[in-house]
Design a protein around this motif. Structure first.
Motif, short mmCIF file in Angstrom:
data_model
loop_
_atom_site.label_atom_id
_atom_site.label_comp_id
_atom_site.label_asym_id
_atom_site.label_seq_id
_atom_site.Cartn_x
_atom_site.Cartn_y
_atom_site.Cartn_z
N HIS A 154 -11.13 3.98 -11.72
CA HIS A 154 -9.90 4.02 -12.52
C HIS A 154 -8.99 5.16 -12.06
CE1 HIS A 154 -7.76 3.29 -16.46
NE2 HIS A 154 -7.29 4.50 -16.15
N GLU A 155 -9.55 6.35 -11.95
CA GLU A 155 -8.72 7.50 -11.58
C GLU A 155 -8.31 7.45 -10.10
OE1 GLU A 155 -7.48 9.08 -13.95
OE2 GLU A 155 -8.86 8.29 -15.45
N MET A 156 -9.18 6.91 -9.25
CA MET A 156 -8.78 6.76 -7.85
C MET A 156 -7.66 5.74 -7.71
SD MET A 156 -10.58 8.94 -6.23
CE MET A 156 -10.90 9.98 -7.65
N ALA A 157 -7.66 4.70 -8.54
CA ALA A 157 -6.56 3.73 -8.54
C ALA A 157 -5.25 4.41 -8.92
CB ALA A 157 -6.87 2.58 -9.49
N HIS A 158 -5.30 5.32 -9.89
CA HIS A 158 -4.09 6.09 -10.24
C HIS A 158 -3.61 6.89 -9.03
CE1 HIS A 158 -3.71 5.06 -14.37
NE2 HIS A 158 -4.73 5.76 -14.82
N LYS A 159 -4.55 7.50 -8.30
CA LYS A 159 -4.16 8.29 -7.13
C LYS A 159 -3.47 7.41 -6.08
CE LYS A 159 -5.08 12.65 -7.66
NZ LYS A 159 -3.95 13.63 -7.58
N LEU A 160 -3.98 6.21 -5.87
CA LEU A 160 -3.34 5.30 -4.92
C LEU A 160 -1.96 4.88 -5.43
CD1 LEU A 160 -6.41 3.05 -4.04
CD2 LEU A 160 -5.45 4.91 -2.67
N ASP A 161 -1.87 4.66 -6.73
CA ASP A 161 -0.60 4.28 -7.36
C ASP A 161 0.45 5.38 -7.18
OD1 ASP A 161 1.31 3.03 -8.93
OD2 ASP A 161 0.13 3.06 -10.77
N MET A 162 0.00 6.63 -7.17
CA MET A 162 0.92 7.77 -7.10
C MET A 162 1.40 8.09 -5.69
SD MET A 162 -1.10 10.39 -9.68
CE MET A 162 -1.24 10.07 -11.44
N LEU A 163 0.91 7.35 -4.71
CA LEU A 163 1.31 7.66 -3.33
C LEU A 163 2.80 7.45 -3.09
CD1 LEU A 163 -1.69 6.20 -1.31
CD2 LEU A 163 -0.95 8.59 -1.38
N ASN A 164 3.44 6.61 -3.88
CA ASN A 164 4.88 6.39 -3.71
C ASN A 164 5.67 6.85 -4.94
OD1 ASN A 164 3.95 4.41 -5.40
ND2 ASN A 164 4.79 2.68 -4.26
N GLY A 165 5.14 7.86 -5.66
CA GLY A 165 5.85 8.40 -6.82
C GLY A 165 4.93 8.46 -8.02
N ASP A 166 5.52 8.44 -9.21
CA ASP A 166 4.72 8.45 -10.43
C ASP A 166 3.92 7.15 -10.55
OD1 ASP A 166 5.71 10.93 -11.18
OD2 ASP A 166 7.39 10.06 -12.30
N ALA A 167 2.79 7.22 -11.25
CA ALA A 167 1.98 6.03 -11.46
C ALA A 167 2.75 5.03 -12.32
CB ALA A 167 0.67 6.42 -12.15
N ASP A 168 2.95 3.83 -11.77
CA ASP A 168 3.72 2.81 -12.49
C ASP A 168 3.18 1.40 -12.28
OD1 ASP A 168 4.38 2.41 -9.86
OD2 ASP A 168 6.53 2.75 -10.09
N GLY A 169 2.00 1.31 -11.67
CA GLY A 169 1.43 0.00 -11.44
C GLY A 169 1.89 -0.67 -10.16
N TYR A 170 2.66 0.05 -9.35
CA TYR A 170 3.17 -0.50 -8.09
C TYR A 170 2.82 0.44 -6.94
CZ TYR A 170 5.81 -3.63 -11.10
OH TYR A 170 6.16 -4.57 -12.04
N PRO A 171 1.59 0.38 -6.44
CA PRO A 171 1.21 1.24 -5.32
C PRO A 171 1.92 0.80 -4.05
CG PRO A 171 -0.47 -0.41 -5.71
CD PRO A 171 0.53 -0.56 -6.82
N PRO A 172 1.88 1.60 -3.00
CA PRO A 172 2.50 1.18 -1.74
C PRO A 172 1.76 -0.01 -1.16
CG PRO A 172 1.25 3.22 -1.45
CD PRO A 172 1.29 2.94 -2.92
N LEU A 173 2.45 -1.12 -0.99
CA LEU A 173 1.81 -2.35 -0.53
C LEU A 173 1.81 -2.41 0.99
CD1 LEU A 173 3.35 -4.92 -3.05
CD2 LEU A 173 1.25 -3.55 -3.27
#
Length: 251
Positions: A154-173
């Protein structure tokens, strides 16, 4: 050339500081998602876990002590999401702080009327943008007891999500993924589950997923790795998008 140098350095590190066979076998025993992997993927996970332990600082707090086996287990869980990606996806942060049990961060929030509210909720995990990951060791140890729940993923998914800004459910695709398709699939699933929730019907995922789009992505990632068959059955389009993003086929 640079890839060759980097790969050489990785091979050298893994050769110099390998995870002991007994510790790795114990980690596989304690981590069902890793145990389901084929031999080749387990070997890759072991390399990633070795790099993770080299690059990240695991910092127990409040008197907690982590054994070498505990640290290897944490690294194995943490590296599941990047098994087919790269350690570079975890760049920009350096530590995991581990509390003995659920923790209560004290924060102040100011509402639209200017009133200050204290936030005192117990948490099993937290990820700061360009900061540490914080985990409850009790909740890490309970992974597997509640299907579909994995606080580390769960928390690692947040870290991936944050790679392109704040966590918003849209990680860098990835290049061949369509952002519009991702948005449509996740929005449709979100609305479907919101309607189900309003109807008073039990949800097929943790209701916490509907707290925000960031939590939606993180909770669905937990289920993707922990109970993939249930996710594919209940939200097949979401499952396919996560397959493309994580480049994994856990079934």
């Amino acid at each position: 050339m640079f890839d060759k140098i980097r790969n050489w350095r990785i091979r050298r590190l893994v050769a110099r500081r390998p995870i002991a066979e007994a510790l790795w076998r114990e980690a596989l025993y304690r981590c069902p998602a890793a145990r389901r992997l084929g031999a080749s993927d387990q070997a890759t996970l072991r390399v990633l876990a070795t790099l993770f332990l080299e690059r990240k600082s695991l910092e127990p707090a409040q008197g907690l002590e982590l054994s070498d086996a505990d640290r290897v287990l944490l690294a194995a869980y943490a590296c599941l999401p990047i098994l087919k990606l790269d350690m570079d996806w975890y760049d920009g942060w350096h530590s995991i702080i581990v509390y003995p049990a659920a923790f209560m961060p004290h924060r102040e929030k100011i509402d639209a009327a200017g009133v200050v509210h204290q936030s005192n909720s117990l948490m099993a995990g937290e990820a700061w943008n360009r900061g540490p990951v914080i985990l409850s060791w009790e909740d890490v140890q309970n992974i597997g007891q509640r299907p579909g729940h994995n606080v580390v993923v769960h928390e690692m998914a947040h870290k991936l999500d944050m790679l392109n800004g704040d966590a918003d459910g849209y990680p860098p695709l990835h290049r061949r993924m369509d952002r519009q398709v991702w948005a449509k699939v996740f929005s449709s699933a979100w609305n479907q589950l919101k309607d189900t929730q309003r109807s008073g019907i039990d949800l097929p995922i943790d209701p916490y997923a509907l707290e925000s789009h960031a939590e939606f992505f993180a909770v669905l990632s937990e289920q993707f790795f922990d109970t993939p068959a249930a996710l594919r059955q209940n939200l097949p389009e979401v499952y396919r998008q996560l397959e493309q993003f994580y480049r994994q086929h856990p079934l």
